[in-house]
Enzyme design. Structure first.
Site, mmCIF file in Angstrom:
data_model
loop_
_atom_site.group_PDB
_atom_site.id
_atom_site.type_symbol
_atom_site.label_atom_id
_atom_site.label_comp_id
_atom_site.label_asym_id
_atom_site.label_seq_id
_atom_site.Cartn_x
_atom_site.Cartn_y
_atom_site.Cartn_z
ATOM 1 C CG MET A 104 -1.161 26.100 24.654
ATOM 2 S SD MET A 104 -0.959 27.688 25.494
ATOM 3 C CE MET A 104 -1.763 28.799 24.355
ATOM 4 C CG PHE B 231 -9.654 -1.395 -2.821
ATOM 5 C CD1 PHE B 231 -8.600 -1.573 -1.939
ATOM 6 C CD2 PHE B 231 -9.552 -0.412 -3.787
ATOM 7 C CE1 PHE B 231 -7.462 -0.781 -2.020
ATOM 8 C CE2 PHE B 231 -8.414 0.390 -3.872
ATOM 9 C CZ PHE B 231 -7.373 0.199 -2.982
ATOM 10 C CD GLN B 232 -8.998 3.503 -2.295
ATOM 11 O OE1 GLN B 232 -9.626 3.954 -3.236
ATOM 12 N NE2 GLN B 232 -7.772 3.930 -1.995
ATOM 13 C CD GLU C 246 -7.364 12.367 0.326
ATOM 14 O OE1 GLU C 246 -6.441 12.361 1.170
ATOM 15 O OE2 GLU C 246 -7.447 11.530 -0.587
ATOM 16 C CE LYS D 277 -15.277 4.002 -10.993
ATOM 17 N NZ LYS D 277 -13.985 3.309 -11.053
#
Lengths: 569, 163
Positions: free
Chosen positions: A478, A112-113, A50, A162
């Protein structure tokens, strides 16, 4: 017309003329994905992580000026997106991120999630929304696109549970939305503008310092016109590159920690500074106390009032859209015949040219070992300076900024504010999709590229012929440079062992990979890569491990205390 | 310098955390913060007592104005204004202290709003300093519990915060 929430989401994206939606499906966004499946106006690009979805939308936005859009699921989908969102926030990039959320009834129950996406992203978005009713989706998305793209742009997140995407309700996309608390200023105050022009006309040692705001407000031509009318030297910040043509005589290079000597000295010793869409960042002016010791008058144009007098007190603040304000300034100047004192300016230019003659970007090339600066210079030559360049973060980013001379805005795509390693490749995907047929190169290092290397798979799926220019020095360069200079050569965890054979890795993904070890092969390899118009080519340049980025200003030092090479240490 | 900022903000879930999050993420002080809906149910009014140099207060004001939920911000303390805070103090009130507590409440124009055989709850309204001095004047050992509302501020006369 009665539609489901998910249908409404997709219809809104169509109404906003979204070409590409970068995303990754999951439980909470299944209804939305189902609707995406049934249409072909909004093209979905399936990334492999993502973070890459948001970076790709970001690259799309930076090079088109349009809003980039990403879609992620709840929980880990949203948390993975956070780095991308914060990257866009720091660089003021207009994005709309749609995240799924667990059903309304499950919110707060550790479902969940489930994460508090609105809470987690609050400090790194311009604004965010949680939509609790399908009837609010259309107006909320309309607001999201408006807020993201106006004023000082930035990412806006819309979190949709949802069950809301399954609810049915009447749909009509609103023409306008009312936001009584959001009214960004665009026109600058005319009195302040007149005062500023007067100050510019009286300047004896003037300097124009322009930043990302010039690019974001599509004001590069206006800035160039003003600078030429006045014959003032102009420097760009890292974010502002391309805002003034780098090949112009009046351009003195990038300023800041790894900026040119002439840009930093000019910035330090000027008597009138015109700051345009820039924010006096710590990497630009270093130590503010040191900077403010030298007397100078500062005019600051910015659309965001909170950027003005934040780190450095200014004399003439002008809040407004950079483009509109520059238009007004040009009009005032052209209406009168007064111009800055030519003799003073000539003397100042002699000083600037004397600084320029130090050739602070000079480096010793080699026939034995590949110098990174040489690779970037050759890339610039071969692409005619007209490629879209994305970068990751570190030494290669600074060498790209120093040696690729951008004459046009929106060609340069880099994570300036947040400094996000892993940005370059996914950003290049968004750029290539937005500009099919145009050369797109991602300049990176072997450290950064591994942070989002899984996107080689996405590049294959969508046939994106990006050229990956990896400046591989087998160090986190760096970090190694700072350890060499400030930490007694103790290279704590900055050496990378067990690197993959990148050429073979690219081949494993179905791309072309080349390893280049000799300076004499650099040009040929680059030409070969750009000749392959349909292939992604991964160029693994084995470069000098000891090369450092110069010139440099050490932390806490002033702009006039530059180190030009290792001999100055 | 101490400042009293008054804000009108959208009466929406999360608006409070946007403001408080701004203060914590940018390292600004909050001495007190109080918020409640206004006569217009779509808007809340918040009073924040903060402190900082002029530059910091200027940044706070600008940053607050940048929040999309914030409709308007003023610094009520930059001109004539009134501040009030409400405090409820539960004190032990037995024996000689019972009479003493009543007297102290009267002197400070407080009201006793709950009485048991061993305690009083005293209600007191005033400026922060007045409430502080009332607490200072009480025998600390007799204070069972205090609760304060935080400061509310309003400009005098023609100074009106309204959209």
């Amino acid at each position: 017309m009665v539609l489901t929430g998910a249908e409404i989401v997709v219809r809104c994206l169509q109404e906003e003329k979204v070409e590409y939606l970068f995303g990754y499906p999951g439980g909470s966004v299944l209804f939305i994905y189902d609707e995406l499946f049934k249409q072909d106006k909004v093209r979905h690009v399936l990334v492999r992580h993502e973070q890459a979805a948001v970076h790709a939308a970001d690259g799309y936005a930076r090079t088109t000026g349009k809003v980039g859009v990403a879609l992620v699921t709840s929980g880990p989908g949203a948390t993975n997106a956070v780095t991308g969102i914060a990257t866009a926030y720091m660089d003021s990039i207009p994005l709309v991120i749609i995240s799924g959320q667990v059903p309304t009834a499950a919110i707060g129950l550790d479902a969940f999630q489930e994460v508090d996406t609105v809470g987690i992203t609050r400090p790194c978005v311009k604004h965010n929304f949680l939509v609790r009713d399908a009837r609010d989706i259309a107006a909320t998305l309309k607001k999201a696109f408006l807020i993201a793209s106006t004023g000082r742009p930035g990412p806006v997140l819309v979190d949709i549970p949802k069950d809301v995407t399954a609810q049915r309700c009447e749909f009509a996309y609103p023409e306008t939305v009312n936001l009584r608390s959001y009214n960004p200023v665009t026109r600058g105050h005319s009195g302040q503008i007149r005062k500023a022009v007067q100050l510019l006309l009286e300047a004896r040692r003037p300097m124009i310092y322009s930043g990302g705001g010039v690019v974001l407000s599509n004001a590069a031509e206006k800035l160039t016109k003003l600078a030429r009318l006045l014959n003032f030297p102009c420097t760009n910040t890292l974010m502002g590159l391309g805002g003034f043509p780098a090949s112009d005589r009046q351009f003195v290079g990038m300023l800041g920690m790894h900026g040119s000597y002439e840009a930093n000295m000019g910035m330090h010793y000027c008597d009138v500074l015109l700051a345009v869409g820039a924010r006096f960042d710590d990497r630009v002016i270093g130590n503010t106390e040191h900077f403010t010791q030298e007397p100078r008058k500062i005019i600051h144009i910015d659309i965001d009032p909170s950027s003005i007098s934040k780190r450095v007190r200014v004399d003439v603040p002008i809040v407004g859209d950079v483009g509109d304000v520059l238009d007004d300034m040009i009009a005032y100047l052209e209406a009168g015949s007064e111009r800055p004192d030519a003799e003073c300016l000539a003397a100042w230019w002699r000083q600037v040219d004397e600084w320029r003659s130090r050739d602070s970007l000079g480096y010793k090339n080699s026939n034995e070992i590949i110098k990174p600066q040489f690779v970037v210079q050759k890339l610039w030559e071969i692409t005619g300076g007209d490629a879209f360049i994305t970068t990751d973060v570190g030494q290669h980013q600074m060498w790209s900024a120093q040696y690729y001379k951008f004459d046009k805005p929106r060609r340069w795509v880099t994570s300036g504010g947040l400094g996000t390693m892993g940005f370059g490749l996914p950003a290049a995907m968004g750029v290539q999709l937005a500009h099919p047929g145009s050369p797109v190169a991602c300049i990176t290092g072997e450290g950064s590229i591994q942070m989002c290397i899984q996107e080689l798979s996405t590049c294959k799926q969508y046939r994106l012929p990006i050229k990956i220019i990896s400046l591989n020095n087998r160090y986190l360069g760096m970090v190694r440079q700072w350890q060499e200079i400030f930490h007694g050569n103790r290279y704590s965890e900055s050496y990378m062992d067990s690197l993959p054979d990148f050429a073979k890795l690219a081949e494993a993904y179905g791309h072309v990979g080349l390893q280049i070890t000799k300076p004499g092969d650099v040009e040929g390899a680059l030409r070969e890569a750009f000749k392959r118009k349909d292939d992604l080519v991964f160029l693994d340049f084995r470069i000098d491990q000891t090369e450092n980025v110069y010139p440099m200003i050490q932390g806490g030092k002033g702009l006039n205390e530059m180190i030009l090479s290792s001999e100055d240490l | 310098m101490r400042h009293v900022l008054s804000l009108l903000l959208e009466n929406e879930a999360g608006a409070l955390s946007r403001v408080s999050g701004l203060f914590s993420s940018r390292g600004y002080n909050i001495e007190s913060l109080t918020v409640a809906p206004t006569e217009d149910a779509s808007m809340s009014r918040m009073t924040i007592v903060t402190s900082g140099s002029d530059e910091v207060i200027e940044q706070i004001t600008k940053q607050l104005n940048k929040l999309v939920d914030v409709v308007k911000v003023i610094d009520v303390s930059e001109a004539a204004h009134i501040e009030r805070e409400l405090m409820l103090v539960k004190v032990r009130a037995v024996g000689a202290a019972r009479e003493e507590m009543k007297r102290m409440a009267d002197i400070f124009r407080g009201r006793i709003i709950d009485v048991t055989d061993a305690s009083y709850v005293i209600e007191l309204t005033g400026t922060q300093e007045k409430l502080d001095s009332f607490l200072g004047a009480l025998d600390g050992g007799l204070i069972l519990e205090t609760v304060r509302s935080g400061v509310c501020g309003i400009g005098r006369g023609d100074r009106v915060l309204k959209i």
